[in-house]
Design an enzyme around this catalytic site. Structure first.
Site, mmCIF file in Angstrom:
data_model
loop_
_atom_site.group_PDB
_atom_site.id
_atom_site.type_symbol
_atom_site.label_atom_id
_atom_site.label_comp_id
_atom_site.label_asym_id
_atom_site.label_seq_id
_atom_site.Cartn_x
_atom_site.Cartn_y
_atom_site.Cartn_z
ATOM 1 C CG ASP A 1 -1.899 1.108 1.235
ATOM 2 O OD1 ASP A 1 -1.545 2.228 0.836
ATOM 3 O OD2 ASP A 1 -3.051 0.849 1.611
ATOM 4 C CG HIS A 2 1.229 4.402 -3.091
ATOM 5 N ND1 HIS A 2 -0.022 4.031 -3.495
ATOM 6 C CD2 HIS A 2 1.249 5.757 -3.185
ATOM 7 C CE1 HIS A 2 -0.719 5.102 -3.829
ATOM 8 N NE2 HIS A 2 0.033 6.172 -3.654
ATOM 9 C CG HIS B 1 -4.491 4.348 -0.539
ATOM 10 N ND1 HIS B 1 -3.511 3.383 -0.591
ATOM 11 C CD2 HIS B 1 -4.753 4.671 -1.837
ATOM 12 C CE1 HIS B 1 -3.205 3.139 -1.871
ATOM 13 N NE2 HIS B 1 -3.951 3.900 -2.634
HETATM 14 C C1 BG6 Z 1 -3.989 4.883 -6.097
HETATM 15 C C2 BG6 Z 1 -5.350 4.960 -6.712
HETATM 16 O O1 BG6 Z 1 -3.878 3.750 -5.285
HETATM 17 O O2 BG6 Z 1 -3.758 6.046 -5.311
HETATM 18 C C3 BG6 Z 1 -5.494 6.222 -7.551
HETATM 19 O O3 BG6 Z 1 -5.548 3.820 -7.539
HETATM 20 C C4 BG6 Z 1 -5.143 7.440 -6.735
HETATM 21 O O4 BG6 Z 1 -6.813 6.354 -8.074
HETATM 22 C C5 BG6 Z 1 -3.802 7.255 -6.063
HETATM 23 O O5 BG6 Z 1 -5.104 8.553 -7.622
HETATM 24 C C6 BG6 Z 1 -3.501 8.387 -5.109
HETATM 25 O O6 BG6 Z 1 -2.182 8.243 -4.666
HETATM 26 P P1 BG6 Z 1 -1.321 9.508 -4.258
HETATM 27 O O7 BG6 Z 1 -0.028 8.961 -3.787
HETATM 28 O O8 BG6 Z 1 -1.210 10.368 -5.493
HETATM 29 O O9 BG6 Z 1 -2.102 10.214 -3.201
#
Ligand code: BG6
Length: 514
Positions: free
Chosen positions: A208-209, A271
């Protein structure tokens, strides 16, 4: 007057901490053991945009072991040279690469063509990896990064295992996968079955980044490395918590994925739930993967389930109509390329949830996320209760604004505390804010989120990865909300606004507007 040279006085009187020099404690762990990283789907967007730059950053930062190899694997017909050219072009396109870094990386890169559904391809991959390991003294540690669509996960896992590549007798064999982990509880279980019959839980790294974002990692540090927050981090003092993940972008070129998933599966199941759990967990006895994830699981278990009857009161779903976002005309979701004209996929959700335990009983957690909102902003606000009694009522009246602690996750990463102070001059109160800017005054090394993820994977540290029980509990919690909404309950909002008006009513003025 205290003498600043005297350490005891400096500490006690002047409040200067006796911290060791930052470079003694602030360092990244270094991977010592040789490793081979196999990237499936290496010609795709994720590998070029995130993984290659992350590996280059780790190499440039001295975090990689002396002996390592990056093996690209995909269906495209490339040889080692054309593969390296593509990877160099990807690095140049996404931030550039120092010549010295490239010179170190290039000879460690090679390519093998693999058909994901063909067992013979994996036998050949196994033989190629063995030959490479013997030639370059790489030992038996392997990481298989699946930068491929989830539909290919099962084939790859099965074929890896059939080729003996899940075996850990000569070193570790780790499988890295990205969300989505299924589309609901039952598909998540099917995926889990497919992976677990071949790999054990300790071999599976579910990314989960958000968990690798610096400011997300900071939530536990803020809560549990400071004595002043924890005593008030509970129902006695906290009025509500709001978690906002606003995006100004629309669905972009991902309609075929997004329309099938929508905001609840795309942002909430992963997230948003992680952010909620970090705000709500009890302190683990040690910052260690299983203990941290055990505590998160307890939070997920304590989420008050929604009954279908409760949904209208606790959930608002929206879909963007056309409008103007960040100064640019934005089409309606239904007019985006690849979106079916009658789609009921939500692009916005506001949700009120409760964590039924001793600490949080009665405290609402508002979670809001949507696309085509006015700005990109991820933020957690802990809104405290007002003072129980105003001794200033005859001067200022009864209402005194309550304190608010805001953790800005991105952009402009910061922590701020709003409190009341006397205005200079007249007898009146004003709200003032103490601000800590996350990067101000820091010049040490940094790691991009994907570099942190890869580093932890090489080190075998699962703290920042999902565990299967958490994945399933979150799917279970969201289950009543996942069907197509009743058309009357999917509210349109203009692109560039803060979501449908109904969300404002749910939030009763809490958290959403800037
Ligand atoms: C991803 C989603 O996991 O996270 C995207 O699939 C979303 O739809 C993105 O835009 C948001 O990530 P960050 O790091 O730009 O907040």
């Amino acid at each position: 007057m205290a003498d600043a040279q005297d350490p005891a006085l400096a500490e006690v009187v002047l409040g200067r901490p006796k911290n060791p020099a930052p470079d003694a404690t602030c360092r990244f762990d270094q991977v010592e053991e040789p490793v081979t990283i196999v990237i499936f789907g290496v010609t795709g967007d994720l590998a070029g945009r995130m993984l290659l730059p992350a590996l280059a950053a780790l190499y440039a930062g001295g975090n990689m072991p002396e002996n390592f190899a990056i093996v690209g694997a995909s269906r495209t017909d490339l040889n080692d040279d054309t593969f390296r050219e593509r990877m160099r072009a990807a690095l140049e396109a996404f931030g550039g690469v120092e010549p010295k870094t490239w010179e170190g990386l290039a000879p460690r890169m090679s390519y093998i063509r693999v058909h994901y559904d063909d067992p013979a391809s994996f036998t050949a991959l196994g033989a190629a990896l063995d030959a490479l390991a013997a030639e370059k003294n790489l030992g038996g540690n392997r990481i298989f990064y699946l930068a491929v669509p989830p539909t290919a996960y099962e084939d790859i896992a099965v074929n890896l295992a059939m080729a003996g590549l899940a075996d850990e007798t000569k070193g570790h064999a780790r499988l890295v996968i990205e969300k989505p982990f299924g589309r609901d509880l039952s598909t998540a279980r099917v995926l889990e079955q497919a992976l677990h019959t071949r790999f054990s839980e300790h071999q599976i790294f579910r990314i989960d980044h958000y968990l690798a974002k610096e400011t997300v990692q900071n939530i536990l540090m803020l809560r549990f490395a400071n004595a002043i927050f924890e005593p008030i981090w509970n129902r006695r003092y906290v009025d509500y918590v709001s978690i906002l993940a606003a995006e100004s972008i629309g669905v972009e070129h991902r309609a075929s994925y997004y329309d099938h998933f929508g905001v609840l599966r795309d942002m909430f199941q992963n997230h948003m739930m992680q952010l909620l759990s970090l705000c709500a967990i009890e302190p683990p006895s040690l910052f260690e993967a299983e203990l941290v994830r055990d505590e998160k699981t307890k939070v997920f278990r304590a989420l008050r389930p929604f009954s279908t009857a409760d949904l209208a009161e606790n959930l608002v779903l929206g879909q963007y109509a056309s409008g103007v976002c960040a100064g640019v005309k934005a089409p309606a979701y239904l007019d985006e390329e690849g979106v079916p004209g009658e789609s009921l996929t939500p692009t916005f959700a506001a949700m009120k949830v409760y964590v039924d335990n001793w600490r949080w009983q009665g405290v609402p957690f508002y979670m809001i996320s949507g696309k085509r909102l006015p700005e990109k902003r991820t933020e957690i606000a802990v809104q405290f209760k007002p003072v129980p009694f105003s001794m200033f009522r005859e001067i200022f009246g009864d209402h005194i604004k309550a304190n608010r602690l805001t953790l800005r996750i991105q952009p402009d990463e910061q922590v701020s505390l709003t409190f009341q102070a006397k205005a200079p001059g007249p007898m009146c109160l004003r709200s003032v804010t103490m601000n800590f800017n996350y990067y101000q005054g820091y010049e040490g090394p940094q790691l991009p989120a994907y570099a942190k993820v890869l580093l932890d994977c090489m080190l075998g540290d699962q703290t920042l990865f999902w565990r299967q029980d958490g994945v399933e509990l979150c799917w279970k919690f969201l289950a009543p909300m996942l069907g197509d909404p009743d058309p009357g309950r999917l509210f349109l909002y203009k692109a560039g606004t803060w979501g449908p008006q109904e969300a404002g009513k749910l939030l009763t003025g809490h958290g959403l507007t800037p």
